[in-house]
Write a protein that holds these residues in place. Structure first.
Motif, PDB file in Angstrom:
ATOM      1  N   VAL A 409       0.829  -1.196   0.000  1.00 44.64           N
ATOM      2  CA  VAL A 409       0.000   0.000   0.000  1.00 44.64           C
ATOM      3  C   VAL A 409       0.866   1.250   0.000  1.00 44.64           C
ATOM      4  CG1 VAL A 409      -0.204  -0.139   2.521  1.00 44.64           C
ATOM      5  CG2 VAL A 409      -1.822   1.258   1.231  1.00 44.64           C
ATOM      6  N   VAL A 410       0.487   2.215  -0.842  1.00 44.33           N
ATOM      7  CA  VAL A 410       1.095   3.543  -0.823  1.00 44.33           C
ATOM      8  C   VAL A 410       0.215   4.439   0.028  1.00 44.33           C
ATOM      9  CG1 VAL A 410       1.660   5.586  -2.196  1.00 44.33           C
ATOM     10  CG2 VAL A 410       2.169   3.317  -3.082  1.00 44.33           C
ATOM     11  N   SER A 411       0.806   5.075   1.027  1.00 42.63           N
ATOM     12  CA  SER A 411       0.031   5.950   1.895  1.00 42.63           C
ATOM     13  C   SER A 411       0.943   6.961   2.569  1.00 42.63           C
ATOM     14  CB  SER A 411      -0.718   5.136   2.956  1.00 42.63           C
ATOM     15  OG  SER A 411      -1.482   5.991   3.796  1.00 42.63           O
ATOM     16  N   HIS A 412       0.382   8.155   2.837  1.00 42.66           N
ATOM     17  CA  HIS A 412       1.073   9.171   3.620  1.00 42.66           C
ATOM     18  C   HIS A 412       0.421   9.340   4.988  1.00 42.66           C
ATOM     19  CE1 HIS A 412       2.153  10.886  -0.561  1.00 42.66           C
ATOM     20  NE2 HIS A 412       3.159  10.175  -0.105  1.00 42.66           N
ATOM     21  N   ASP A 413      -0.590   8.529   5.271  1.00 42.79           N
ATOM     22  CA  ASP A 413      -1.308   8.603   6.535  1.00 42.79           C
ATOM     23  C   ASP A 413      -0.569   7.759   7.566  1.00 42.79           C
ATOM     24  OD1 ASP A 413      -3.081   8.351   8.685  1.00 42.79           O
ATOM     25  OD2 ASP A 413      -4.838   8.524   7.378  1.00 42.79           O
ATOM     26  N   ARG A 414       0.104   8.423   8.498  1.00 45.27           N
ATOM     27  CA  ARG A 414       0.923   7.691   9.463  1.00 45.27           C
ATOM     28  C   ARG A 414       0.102   6.813  10.381  1.00 45.27           C
ATOM     29  NH1 ARG A 414       4.807  12.829  10.360  1.00 45.27           N
ATOM     30  NH2 ARG A 414       2.927  13.778   9.533  1.00 45.27           N
ATOM     31  N   ALA A 415      -1.069   7.298  10.804  1.00 44.40           N
ATOM     32  CA  ALA A 415      -1.917   6.481  11.678  1.00 44.40           C
ATOM     33  C   ALA A 415      -2.381   5.225  10.946  1.00 44.40           C
ATOM     34  CB  ALA A 415      -3.112   7.302  12.153  1.00 44.40           C
ATOM     35  N   PHE A 416      -2.705   5.360   9.653  1.00 40.57           N
ATOM     36  CA  PHE A 416      -3.107   4.205   8.855  1.00 40.57           C
ATOM     37  C   PHE A 416      -1.958   3.204   8.747  1.00 40.57           C
ATOM     38  CE2 PHE A 416      -3.444   2.093   4.699  1.00 40.57           C
ATOM     39  CZ  PHE A 416      -4.707   1.531   4.796  1.00 40.57           C
ATOM     40  N   LEU A 417      -0.751   3.700   8.480  1.00 42.11           N
ATOM     41  CA  LEU A 417       0.412   2.817   8.375  1.00 42.11           C
ATOM     42  C   LEU A 417       0.752   2.188   9.726  1.00 42.11           C
ATOM     43  CD1 LEU A 417       2.686   4.941   6.014  1.00 42.11           C
ATOM     44  CD2 LEU A 417       1.470   2.850   5.440  1.00 42.11           C
ATOM     45  N   ASP A 418       0.585   2.932  10.808  1.00 42.39           N
ATOM     46  CA  ASP A 418       0.834   2.363  12.131  1.00 42.39           C
ATOM     47  C   ASP A 418      -0.130   1.226  12.432  1.00 42.39           C
ATOM     48  OD1 ASP A 418       3.020   3.861  12.860  1.00 42.39           O
ATOM     49  OD2 ASP A 418       1.853   5.451  13.792  1.00 42.39           O
ATOM     50  N   ALA A 419      -1.391   1.380  11.978  1.00 43.27           N
ATOM     51  CA  ALA A 419      -2.399   0.368  12.271  1.00 43.27           C
ATOM     52  C   ALA A 419      -2.292  -0.840  11.357  1.00 43.27           C
ATOM     53  CB  ALA A 419      -3.796   0.980  12.153  1.00 43.27           C
ATOM     54  N   VAL A 420      -1.836  -0.661  10.098  1.00 42.06           N
ATOM     55  CA  VAL A 420      -1.912  -1.713   9.093  1.00 42.06           C
ATOM     56  C   VAL A 420      -0.562  -2.351   8.788  1.00 42.06           C
ATOM     57  CG1 VAL A 420      -2.455  -2.164   6.665  1.00 42.06           C
ATOM     58  CG2 VAL A 420      -3.987  -0.740   8.039  1.00 42.06           C
ATOM     59  N   ALA A 421       0.483  -1.543   8.629  1.00 37.23           N
ATOM     60  CA  ALA A 421       1.744  -2.044   8.067  1.00 37.23           C
ATOM     61  C   ALA A 421       2.536  -2.886   9.060  1.00 37.23           C
ATOM     62  CB  ALA A 421       2.600  -0.868   7.596  1.00 37.23           C
ATOM     63  N   THR A 422       3.114  -3.962   8.537  1.00 36.51           N
ATOM     64  CA  THR A 422       4.082  -4.753   9.307  1.00 36.51           C
ATOM     65  C   THR A 422       5.504  -4.503   8.819  1.00 36.51           C
ATOM     66  OG1 THR A 422       3.829  -6.630   7.788  1.00 36.51           O
ATOM     67  CG2 THR A 422       2.392  -6.574   9.722  1.00 36.51           C
ATOM     68  N   ASP A 423       5.627  -3.868   7.635  1.00 35.09           N
ATOM     69  CA  ASP A 423       6.931  -3.513   7.061  1.00 35.09           C
ATOM     70  C   ASP A 423       6.779  -2.175   6.352  1.00 35.09           C
ATOM     71  OD1 ASP A 423       8.751  -6.260   7.034  1.00 35.09           O
ATOM     72  OD2 ASP A 423       6.605  -6.659   6.850  1.00 35.09           O
ATOM     73  N   ILE A 424       7.859  -1.413   6.313  1.00 36.72           N
ATOM     74  CA  ILE A 424       7.875  -0.141   5.602  1.00 36.72           C
ATOM     75  C   ILE A 424       8.989  -0.192   4.561  1.00 36.72           C
ATOM     76  CG2 ILE A 424       8.295   2.347   5.759  1.00 36.72           C
ATOM     77  CD1 ILE A 424       5.632   1.582   6.897  1.00 36.72           C
ATOM     78  N   ILE A 425       8.648   0.221   3.324  1.00 35.36           N
ATOM     79  CA  ILE A 425       9.628   0.325   2.244  1.00 35.36           C
ATOM     80  C   ILE A 425       9.743   1.794   1.873  1.00 35.36           C
ATOM     81  CG2 ILE A 425      10.217  -0.378  -0.106  1.00 35.36           C
ATOM     82  CD1 ILE A 425       8.551  -2.878   0.304  1.00 35.36           C
TER      83      ILE A 425
END
Length: 737
Positions: A409-425
């Motif tokens: 997923v491409v996103s700039h929403d940090r709260a969304f990435l904190d809730a969803v992502a298990t890895d960051i690229i």
């Protein structure tokens, strides 16, 4: 050799210098010659005259070339008398002609450089400038056509065709046990002539892991996703892919049926199952009818075998189709589609409405539901939060946390990435860097890496400086020369030292506003409805001051944007009282703010048109306060990225010198650096702020009060964004199905 070059070469047996021949060939080789040009009279004729060519030959060649030019361009060029730019000494010209007659060829470069040249330098400069302009025009055209390759490719094929091409039908049982990991090395991705990735490594985690792709605006994140979606990078064929990029096309198809049709394999298998059942049933009915009527069908043995074989084949294929339908869980399709749409905010009646009845934002939700319904092995989402309200976003975060396959997923929403992502690229500098954990962990790790790299750089730099100081001091001392030489060898063997990459710092700055006496803006028992029988808001009481930092949250359609329009005076309440300070200035950032920009001019010209009276330097300095720096301010606004257009809009709002800023979804197009800059600027600004946003980090940082729009009311929420989202998720889970 072009036709023009042939004409010239036939007329001059001795031949002309190659620069002249190349120029003439280049003019007639142009695919799009400039109709307004007159190359024969402005350049070729004067040039031939300086070559000591007889006048009759000059006229003959120029006439032939003129006819050829008019034939190619379709334009008729009138021959006008040539005005001399300066007086010409005929005796000197005669002497020069005699001298040049002896020489068989002339070096055009030496002629141009000569002090007493007779070449029309201005005509030559003009001709060369036109060639350069044409070359640049051609390059821009090629770059534009390159940037449209993806859209052209997609336009040629329907969704079903692309789906089947990218994801050929395969039995889930046949792919059982195959690895779903993706690890690709040395990949290159381009966007037209722009290099996005160079010798990069793309690694995506196994099933159940969710990777977030981040990077600056314009770095090429969406381009990478599209390349993956079309398998332009070598993703294994047994991994199914689906990319959510654009809204569905509106037509008469019911919304829920559109979601069901998204799974092309399910749709086609069910259609084939119906055809096979109908075929077998018709054959059985024909046999039963014949038996009932006592009619004996006379068939030869070959026809009987063929008929039986057809029935057997149909029965066998029906079994295969039904097995595939069971494996993809086709029977549960309607219930799964309804559940997905309900989570994204569609009521039971909404699900039966045609897709053309929905706005662009709601069609994007349908597109998202279609992707989630298909359950691909690799789901690609591009800024899914941009078109969702906080309620739908809270549901989506909760839903994706249990997503069984790989999510990118491409996103700039940090709260969304904190809730969803298990890895960051992290995509930057034509490469991909990998971090374990969500965005908060990425930020901490990246900061620590940067500090470590800076310490190592400073240490290495200090060591090199120490060696160099020793060399400089003792290099020419007889007693220490050997030691100095040894240090030189050590210094030469050290690898090249490059400073660590520094992140660009983006800052926004709103012009401070003057103080005015309260009350500034008040709504007292205000009600509003677009129709009398359907009130949208009722009993609204709100007081806005210079210290206000209010966040409006709630489902789409609950009245948030309508409340904004009531505050700015675009709408008048149907009942209640609205009071406004006579000196109050309000600036409004609309959700579709791009519509208010003139895309045909650059940012400096746009500000000069909107707010005349300043110098170009002042406009550029003001744009620089919002991250539009350097030549970017002189680019056409239409060529800027979405985030850059948002920055131009913020710069425009600031020049209005408002007392209150009303911002409707200001974070949609901004990258993380832009969001940080906007949040910091709003925190220190001395005016009032009311914002509609789905970005939890933005709301938490900027706003000190949350107001919920729901059930025709606008009420203060005594809690933070996280608590509100938890309430939404719990209500969705406890809602009876």
């Amino acid at each position: 050799m072009t036709e023009a070059a042939k004409i010239v070469s036939e007329c001059f047996s001795a031949g002309l210098d190659y620069p002249i021949m190349d120029y003439i060939s280049g003019l007639w080789a142009e695919t799009e010659p400039d109709v307004d040009d007159d190359p024969v009279n402005t350049f070729i004729r004067p040039l031939l005259e300086t070559e000591a060519v007889p006048e009759m030959d000059v006229e003959r060649v120029c006439a032939a070339l003129q006819a050829l030019w008019e034939k190619q361009t379709g334009a008729v060029v009138e021959r006008k008398p040539q005005v001399l730019e300066k007086a010409l000494d005929m005796r000197r010209a005669e002497h020069l002609s005699k001298k040049q007659t002896i020489v068989s060829a002339v070096d055009i470069a030496s002629v141009v450089k000569a002090r007493d040249t007779q070449v029309n330098l201005k005509a030559l400069e003009k001709a060369e400038a036109k060639i350069v302009a044409k070359m640049q025009k051609r390059d821009r055209k090629n770059a534009y056509e390159g940037s449209k390759l993806m859209d052209a490719h997609k336009a040629q094929k329907s969704y079903e065709e692309l789906f089947l091409e990218v994801n050929p039908l395969q039995s889930p049982s046949a792919n059982k046990g195959k690895s779903k990991d993706i690890h690709l090395e040395n990949i290159d991705v381009n966007f037209g002539s722009l290099r996005i990735l160079s010798n990069a490594t793309l690694t995506l985690p196994m099933d159940g892991d969710r990777a977030g792709l981040i990077g600056r605006n314009g770095i090429g994140k969406s381009t990478l996703l599209r390349a993956m979606a079309l398998r332009e990078v070598a993703i294994p064929q047994h991994i199914s892919i689906l990319y959510v990029q654009q809204e569905v096309i509106g037509d008469e198809t019911p919304a829920i049926e559109s979601v069901l049709q998204a799974d092309v394999h399910r749709t086609r298998l069910m259609a084939e199952e119906a055809e096979l059942n109908a075929l077998l049933q018709s054959m059985e009915e024909a046999d039963a009818k014949a038996e009932k009527e006592g009619v004996k069908v006379e068939e030869d043995e070959q026809k009987d075998k063929k008929r039986n074989r057809k029935a057997d084949d149909a029965t066998a294929r029906l079994g295969e189709v039904q097995k595939l339908l069971v494996e993809i869980d086709a029977d549960s399709g309607p219930s799964r589609a309804a559940e997905l749409m309900a989570g994204l905010g569609f009521s039971a009646s909404d699900q039966l409405m045609p897709t053309k009845a929905f706005s662009g934002g709601w069609r994007m939700r349908i597109s998202l539901a279609r992707a989630l319904f298909c359950k691909p092995d690799l789901l690609l989402l591009d800024e899914p939060s941009n078109n969702l309200d906080l309620n739908a976003l809270a549901w989506l975060e909760d839903y994706l946390q249990t997503w069984p396959s790989t999510l990118f997923v491409v996103s700039h929403d940090r709260a969304f990435l904190d809730a969803v992502a298990t890895d960051i690229i992290h995509q930057h500098n034509e490469r991909l860097d990998y971090y374990k954990g969500n965005f908060k962990q990425f930020y901490a790790t990246k900061s620590e890496r940067a500090k470590q790299q800076r310490r190592e750089y400073d240490s290495q730099l200090q060591y090199r400086q120490h060696l160099q100081a020793f060399i400089d001091r003792w290099r020419y001392n007889a007693n220490r020369a050997a030691q100095a030489q040894s240090k030189i060898k050590i210094l030469e063997k050290l690898p090249e030292l490059t400073p660590p990459e520094e992140d660009d710092v983006v800052t926004f700055k709103f012009i401070e506003t003057e103080k005015i006496s309260p009350p500034l803006l008040q709504l007292s028992e205000v009600a509003f409805g677009y129709t009398k029988d359907k009130p949208l808001l009722a009993g609204v009481n709100i007081d806005v001051s210079l210290d206000s930092r209010l966040g409006l949250i709630g489902a789409n359609g609950a009245g948030k944007s309508t409340l904004m329009k009531l505050l700015i005076g675009e709408l008048n309440p149907t009942s209640g009282q609205q009071s406004r300070n006579g000196r109050l200035r309000i600036a409004y950032f609309a959700q579709h703010h791009i519509d208010s920009l003139d895309l045909t001019v650059n940012s400096v010209a746009f500000l000069a048109k909107m707010f005349p009276g300043k110098t170009e330097q002042e406009y550029r300095q003001h744009l620089g306060a919002f991250g539009i720096t350097g030549m970017t301010s002189l680019q056409l606004i239409g060529t800027l990225s979405g985030g850059q257009k948002s920055r131009v809009s913020f710069a425009t709002l600031s020049l209005q010198r408002p007392h209150i800023l009303l911002l409707d979804e200001p974070t949609n197009h901004l990258d993380i650096e832009g969001l940080d800059a906007l949040m910091a600027a709003l925190k220190v600004w001395n005016g009032g702020v009311i914002v509609i946003s789905h970005d939890s980090t933005f709301l938490h940082t900027v706003c000190n009060e949350l107001w919920v729009c729901a059930d025709r009311k606008v009420e203060k929420f005594y809690g933070d964004v996280t608590e509100y989202k938890n309430i939404i998720v719990n209500n969705a889970k406890n809602k009876p199905t």
